[in-house]
Scaffold this motif. Sequence first.
Motif, PDB file in Angstrom:
ATOM      1  N   GLY A 196     -21.633  34.512 -32.189  1.00 17.17           N
ATOM      2  CA  GLY A 196     -21.607  33.338 -31.159  1.00 17.17           C
ATOM      3  C   GLY A 196     -20.893  33.631 -29.820  1.00 17.17           C
ATOM      4  O   GLY A 196     -20.753  32.821 -29.453  1.00 17.17           O
ATOM      5  N   ALA A 215     -25.065  31.951 -35.665  1.00 17.20           N
ATOM      6  CA  ALA A 215     -24.383  32.236 -34.568  1.00 17.20           C
ATOM      7  C   ALA A 215     -23.014  31.513 -34.622  1.00 17.20           C
ATOM      8  O   ALA A 215     -23.357  30.337 -34.339  1.00 17.20           O
ATOM      9  CB  ALA A 215     -25.167  31.968 -33.355  1.00 17.20           C
ATOM     10  N   LYS A 216     -21.980  32.084 -34.953  1.00 21.82           N
ATOM     11  CA  LYS A 216     -20.889  31.321 -35.297  1.00 21.82           C
ATOM     12  C   LYS A 216     -19.587  32.190 -34.923  1.00 21.82           C
ATOM     13  O   LYS A 216     -19.705  32.972 -34.333  1.00 21.82           O
ATOM     14  CB  LYS A 216     -20.575  30.867 -36.854  1.00 21.82           C
ATOM     15  N   ASP A 217     -18.426  31.655 -35.158  1.00 26.60           N
ATOM     16  CA  ASP A 217     -17.346  32.384 -34.787  1.00 26.60           C
ATOM     17  C   ASP A 217     -16.976  33.563 -35.873  1.00 26.60           C
ATOM     18  O   ASP A 217     -17.616  33.491 -37.022  1.00 26.60           O
ATOM     19  CB  ASP A 217     -15.967  31.431 -35.201  1.00 26.60           C
ATOM     20  N   THR A 259     -24.020  22.529 -38.402  1.00 26.15           N
ATOM     21  CA  THR A 259     -23.055  22.903 -37.609  1.00 26.15           C
ATOM     22  C   THR A 259     -22.065  23.323 -38.631  1.00 26.15           C
ATOM     23  O   THR A 259     -22.111  22.577 -39.732  1.00 26.15           O
ATOM     24  CB  THR A 259     -22.762  21.935 -36.721  1.00 26.15           C
ATOM     25  N   THR A 289     -24.722  27.146 -36.667  1.00 29.26           N
ATOM     26  CA  THR A 289     -23.720  27.241 -35.334  1.00 29.26           C
ATOM     27  C   THR A 289     -22.600  26.581 -35.341  1.00 29.26           C
ATOM     28  O   THR A 289     -22.174  25.937 -36.632  1.00 29.26           O
ATOM     29  CB  THR A 289     -24.282  27.427 -34.124  1.00 29.26           C
ATOM     30  N   THR A 290     -21.965  26.434 -34.565  1.00 25.12           N
ATOM     31  CA  THR A 290     -20.726  25.356 -34.347  1.00 25.12           C
ATOM     32  C   THR A 290     -20.822  24.516 -33.206  1.00 25.12           C
ATOM     33  O   THR A 290     -21.668  24.767 -32.321  1.00 25.12           O
ATOM     34  CB  THR A 290     -19.445  26.086 -34.188  1.00 25.12           C
ATOM     35  N   ILE A 322     -19.758  26.278 -30.275  1.00 27.39           N
ATOM     36  CA  ILE A 322     -20.688  27.118 -29.303  1.00 27.39           C
ATOM     37  C   ILE A 322     -21.784  26.396 -28.643  1.00 27.39           C
ATOM     38  O   ILE A 322     -22.327  26.681 -27.310  1.00 27.39           O
ATOM     39  CB  ILE A 322     -21.448  28.070 -30.512  1.00 27.39           C
ATOM     40  N   LEU A 352     -26.957  34.531 -25.365  1.00 31.31           N
ATOM     41  CA  LEU A 352     -27.257  33.832 -26.579  1.00 31.31           C
ATOM     42  C   LEU A 352     -28.665  33.180 -27.082  1.00 31.31           C
ATOM     43  O   LEU A 352     -29.299  33.064 -27.907  1.00 31.31           O
ATOM     44  CB  LEU A 352     -26.115  33.041 -27.055  1.00 31.31           C
TER      45      LEU A 352
END
Length: 534
Positions: A98, A72-74, A143, A119-120, A123, A105
């Motif tokens: 994301g 789940a990212k950009d 991340t 993910t980041t 987020i 989410l």
Amino acid sequence: MSLKKNPSGLGLLFDEQAQAGRSTLFHLSRPFDIAPEVGTELSVPALAGLVEEMSAALYEAGARAGDRVAIAKDNHWDYLILACAASRFGALPVLVAGSLPPATLGTVLKRAEAQVLVTTEGILARAAEAGVDLKSLAPRTVTVGSAASGTVALEELRGAAKPRVHKSASYEPMVATHTSGTTGVPKLVVHSVDTVLGHLGRTESLRFPIVAMKRSDIVATATPYNHMRMITWSTGTLKLEPKDAMVLADADPATAERMFAKRRPTYLEGLPAAYIGWQDLAERRSELFADVRLFVSTFDAVHPPTVRRFLNASRRRFPSWLQGWGQSETGPMTFRLLTRKAMEAKGDRHPTTRDVGRPIPGFTSMKVVDPATMKPVPNGTPGVLFTRTDGRCIGYLGEPQRWREKAKGKWWNTGDWGVRSASGNFRLLDREVDVIPGMSCIELEDVLADRLPELIEAAVIGIPGKEPLPVLSTKDGTLDEAAWRRATADLPPLGTPMVIPLEEMPRTSTGKVRRVELRERLLGEETFGTGRWT
């Protein structure tokens, strides 16, 4: 390694195409988030090498064969790199936007039951501000970019030993992506090698006249890369081997202008929302679209004025617009080619882009059934649309009963309300849950877009006991009452229109209007439809 007719799985997708000598050069609108140092121009062998490196990093993070790896990212095409990397050693990649609201989410990731979450920091922070602890939903969180507290940075995992390639059976789960979520929390759709690469990818890889990519093409796409469409587009692009492929990580008109000024696309795909956003660019710098021979839209139908504007921007003699109708669960089901002539304004309630054409010959079958009896209805009679395809998904993560409710033998209940013409074409009327008896809300929205040039977006919603409510977004935030009366004089009775800013129109990660949310916010929860098959 011997080549096969179909890829053996996502894990070896780029390896097999590199071995086949594919020469397409991929141009990114910005460097990958997972490896910014590789730049913006990548060959197929370079992409294969990056998949192998990322596979080692995810394995080092603790993921193993049989585990689920949630991503789940950009938005960017490196979703596919990470998906292939996880699949390479036998894990199941679960691709999640994301950009989903934090609560949504969190719900989707809880259903994923992943061993590793990629993910980041941003987020994670946005979710935490909303009271959602995403890190608690997986034993380990990785991340991309800066590391957050309690996570490990992807960069720290790079350079690890490469794990052995794991080959799963072709019928086993290969990837999970989620639906648009127009009717609620997105469903996590599970596909196998057979359904995606063996069937859906095959439809993309055949050299059909007009609609298939040519080796001389410069293709471009702007799409949500966590979606199933990203996999089928990538498979087709790799196999059909166009000269260049431009991958836009966002639909910002400035990004499109910068990329298309360098290389004018001949084959262009985008979300309906992307085309809407590019309309002013098409008028201001029509030369950027002058070479396009085929425009492709997916996820939702585009209003006729938008189609017309882009077809007229092309300087090709006979440009076409390919409108596909499909779902995450099934892939494409029908398609229709639109031309300048087909989209000429006729002065009545047509043309409409809600005619989605015919089933794909040799790939899909369609029927219309009565929702009460589940028996087929005659041509011209509205009902619930069913499809039969070898590309049907094999389940929903965390919601097996919901999948069983929609899978009827070899048929799939799409949850869409439509009608079949005597000639065999299908016309979408609405989602079953959004139905208003005696009308098609989405067709009315096409008509309004054609008659009101200032209109950007429209959603007609309704509940029992009240006139349907038109919710509109216009260029300047106003609506001329006289123009509205003229535009609706021959339409079914409608309530007083509500004009809201475009940014207040609730949308999914694929740009669709979230009609259920809009209706519940403005009118209440009661509906004409059952909502059983959302």
